[in-house]
Scaffold this active site. Sequence first.
Site, mmCIF file in Angstrom:
data_model
loop_
_atom_site.group_PDB
_atom_site.id
_atom_site.type_symbol
_atom_site.label_atom_id
_atom_site.label_comp_id
_atom_site.label_asym_id
_atom_site.label_seq_id
_atom_site.Cartn_x
_atom_site.Cartn_y
_atom_site.Cartn_z
ATOM 1 N N LEU A 121 0.822 -1.229 0.000
ATOM 2 C CA LEU A 121 0.000 0.000 0.000
ATOM 3 C C LEU A 121 0.850 1.270 0.000
ATOM 4 O O LEU A 121 0.332 2.356 -0.245
ATOM 5 C CB LEU A 121 -0.932 0.013 1.219
ATOM 6 C CG LEU A 121 -2.067 -1.012 1.201
ATOM 7 C CD1 LEU A 121 -2.731 -1.078 2.574
ATOM 8 C CD2 LEU A 121 -3.089 -0.684 0.118
ATOM 9 N N SER B 210 -5.619 2.461 17.943
ATOM 10 C CA SER B 210 -5.120 1.642 19.056
ATOM 11 C C SER B 210 -5.154 2.411 20.360
ATOM 12 O O SER B 210 -4.962 3.628 20.376
ATOM 13 C CB SER B 210 -3.671 1.242 18.745
ATOM 14 O OG SER B 210 -2.990 0.864 19.902
ATOM 15 N N TYR C 283 5.258 3.185 17.217
ATOM 16 C CA TYR C 283 3.997 2.559 16.772
ATOM 17 C C TYR C 283 2.807 3.398 17.241
ATOM 18 O O TYR C 283 1.941 3.769 16.450
ATOM 19 C CB TYR C 283 3.871 1.133 17.321
ATOM 20 C CG TYR C 283 2.441 0.640 17.277
ATOM 21 C CD1 TYR C 283 1.648 0.615 18.431
ATOM 22 C CD2 TYR C 283 1.866 0.249 16.076
ATOM 23 C CE1 TYR C 283 0.330 0.221 18.379
ATOM 24 C CE2 TYR C 283 0.545 -0.151 16.017
ATOM 25 C CZ TYR C 283 -0.223 -0.160 17.178
ATOM 26 O OH TYR C 283 -1.542 -0.545 17.119
ATOM 27 N N LYS D 105 -0.203 5.845 15.187
ATOM 28 C CA LYS D 105 -1.668 5.783 15.338
ATOM 29 C C LYS D 105 -2.232 7.145 15.757
ATOM 30 O O LYS D 105 -3.299 7.563 15.315
ATOM 31 C CB LYS D 105 -2.046 4.705 16.362
ATOM 32 C CG LYS D 105 -1.755 3.291 15.880
ATOM 33 C CD LYS D 105 -2.527 2.941 14.604
ATOM 34 C CE LYS D 105 -2.307 1.521 14.178
ATOM 35 N NZ LYS D 105 -3.003 1.194 12.912
HETATM 36 C C1 WQD Z 1 1.007 -6.907 26.619
HETATM 37 C C2 WQD Z 1 1.680 -6.988 27.986
HETATM 38 C C3 WQD Z 1 4.047 -6.626 27.895
HETATM 39 C C4 WQD Z 1 5.167 -10.267 25.791
HETATM 40 C C5 WQD Z 1 -0.570 -4.489 21.742
HETATM 41 C C6 WQD Z 1 -0.368 -4.462 20.273
HETATM 42 C C7 WQD Z 1 -0.701 -3.104 19.727
HETATM 43 C C8 WQD Z 1 -2.007 -2.586 20.241
HETATM 44 C C9 WQD Z 1 -2.013 -2.616 21.764
HETATM 45 C C10 WQD Z 1 -3.791 -3.082 18.648
HETATM 46 C C11 WQD Z 1 2.745 -5.899 28.156
HETATM 47 C C12 WQD Z 1 3.714 -8.035 28.402
HETATM 48 C C13 WQD Z 1 4.419 -9.265 26.394
HETATM 49 C C14 WQD Z 1 6.046 -11.056 26.584
HETATM 50 C C15 WQD Z 1 5.362 -9.839 28.530
HETATM 51 N N1 WQD Z 1 -3.133 -3.338 19.778
HETATM 52 N N2 WQD Z 1 4.517 -9.075 27.736
HETATM 53 N N3 WQD Z 1 6.104 -10.814 27.932
HETATM 54 O O1 WQD Z 1 2.408 -3.987 23.932
HETATM 55 O O2 WQD Z 1 0.081 -3.855 24.960
HETATM 56 O O3 WQD Z 1 0.438 -3.770 22.427
HETATM 57 O O4 WQD Z 1 -1.804 -3.985 22.123
HETATM 58 O O5 WQD Z 1 -3.613 -2.294 17.827
HETATM 59 O O6 WQD Z 1 -0.795 -3.265 18.338
HETATM 60 O O7 WQD Z 1 0.976 -4.779 20.018
HETATM 61 O O8 WQD Z 1 0.737 -5.905 23.729
HETATM 62 O O9 WQD Z 1 0.927 -8.352 23.950
HETATM 63 O O10 WQD Z 1 3.007 -7.012 23.354
HETATM 64 O O11 WQD Z 1 2.053 -6.845 25.659
HETATM 65 O O12 WQD Z 1 5.420 -9.636 29.747
HETATM 66 O O13 WQD Z 1 6.780 -11.966 26.107
HETATM 67 O O14 WQD Z 1 2.360 -8.230 28.076
HETATM 68 O O15 WQD Z 1 5.134 -6.073 28.633
HETATM 69 O O16 WQD Z 1 2.723 -5.473 29.493
HETATM 70 P P1 WQD Z 1 0.971 -4.314 23.864
HETATM 71 P P2 WQD Z 1 1.731 -7.094 24.116
#
Ligand code: WQD
Length: 340
Positions: free
Chosen positions: A60, A126, A151, A155
């Site tokens: 895109l 987001s 990121y 948004k």
């Molecule tokens: C969640 C929690 C990490 C991995 C996501 C999407 C983003 C947006 C918002 C839609 C955090 C913890 C993670 C690991 C961990 N959604 N974690 N160990 O960063 O909130 O963002 O939701 O658009 O696009 O990426 O999601 O799942 O990466 O992390 O402790 O191995 O889990 O620190 O607190 P995040 P996430």
Amino acid sequence: MKILITGGAGYIGSHTIIEILENTNWEVISIDNYSSSSEKTYQRIEKITGKKVTYYNIDLTDLSLTEKVFAENTDIAGIIHFAAFKSVPESVENPLMYYHNNLNSLINILKCQAKYNIPNLIFSSSCSVYGNLTELPVTETTPLNKPESPYAYTKQIGEKMVDDFIKTNANLKAISLRYFNPVGAHKSGLNGEVPIARPNNLVPYITQTAIGKLEQLTVFGGDYATNDGTCIRDYVHVCDIASAHVKALQKLVDDKNFEQHSIINLGTGVGVSVLEAIKAFEKVSNQKLNYKIGPRRAGDVEAIYANNTKAKELINWTPKFNIDEMMLSAWLWEQNLNKM
Ligand code: WQD
């Protein structure tokens, strides 16, 4: 009615296509360059729904290639724009890749929307636009803080671009949907998240650790000012997110007096910590998860969860699934993925 889905081979895009094909008579075309997905997604969609999707493998950020799709489909009535990179840590490591991809693809979509006079746009935003906040839950009028990652910034800028653009043409309308944390998989067990490499997101990391693909989950930070020291998020089932898109687009189509650009939170309103998410997984999978507490991850916000009143009132959306059901659907999908 013909709908264009960008990022239709992706996690949320594919679940939304399934929701559309199973609940409406809309025709779907999809654009995806498989940067974080594969063409196989469309076979899974056909297996679940029995319907084919017309799809294009196009980047895109290339306007001339993107425009060819619109020239071939002059009857597009609405666009749902999912296509974007979405990993917080990856955006911290490679900001220019995120600014180039997420912003230029949106600019090209908006240019085509204007040129082909397509009335309705749903923009995938987001909760990360809120940054680190102290007043929780967040409503759509909560002032946006400094974005904690490139990121999140793409948004924030994206919402502003949609807002400024839509106001240039009274015939156009948009809804920006602020997802909280989409997780889980389709009830059939035949579609779900397919991380291309090592997952960045929590839930696929949990399920891949549980099935033995990964050795151990590291909990990023145990010293936050939360009840158990780990970050809090508002996890929401991907199929609830999908149904919200259908309701939002239907609203734009039906209600000619709808606000020109609305912003809507898509969350359950329930804050769940990383340790609570792990415990929910252990409960539904009936197995202990191998994890340790490690250092914080750059770009993470401490806590965020939604006030979802506006979604209920404006598009009649109420999330159906709780954290246990989300974890169980993710676990069943991981087990099926392992057999494919
Ligand atoms: C969640 C929690 C990490 C991995 C996501 C999407 C983003 C947006 C918002 C839609 C955090 C913890 C993670 C690991 C961990 N959604 N974690 N160990 O960063 O909130 O963002 O939701 O658009 O696009 O990426 O999601 O799942 O990466 O992390 O402790 O191995 O889990 O620190 O607190 P995040 P996430």
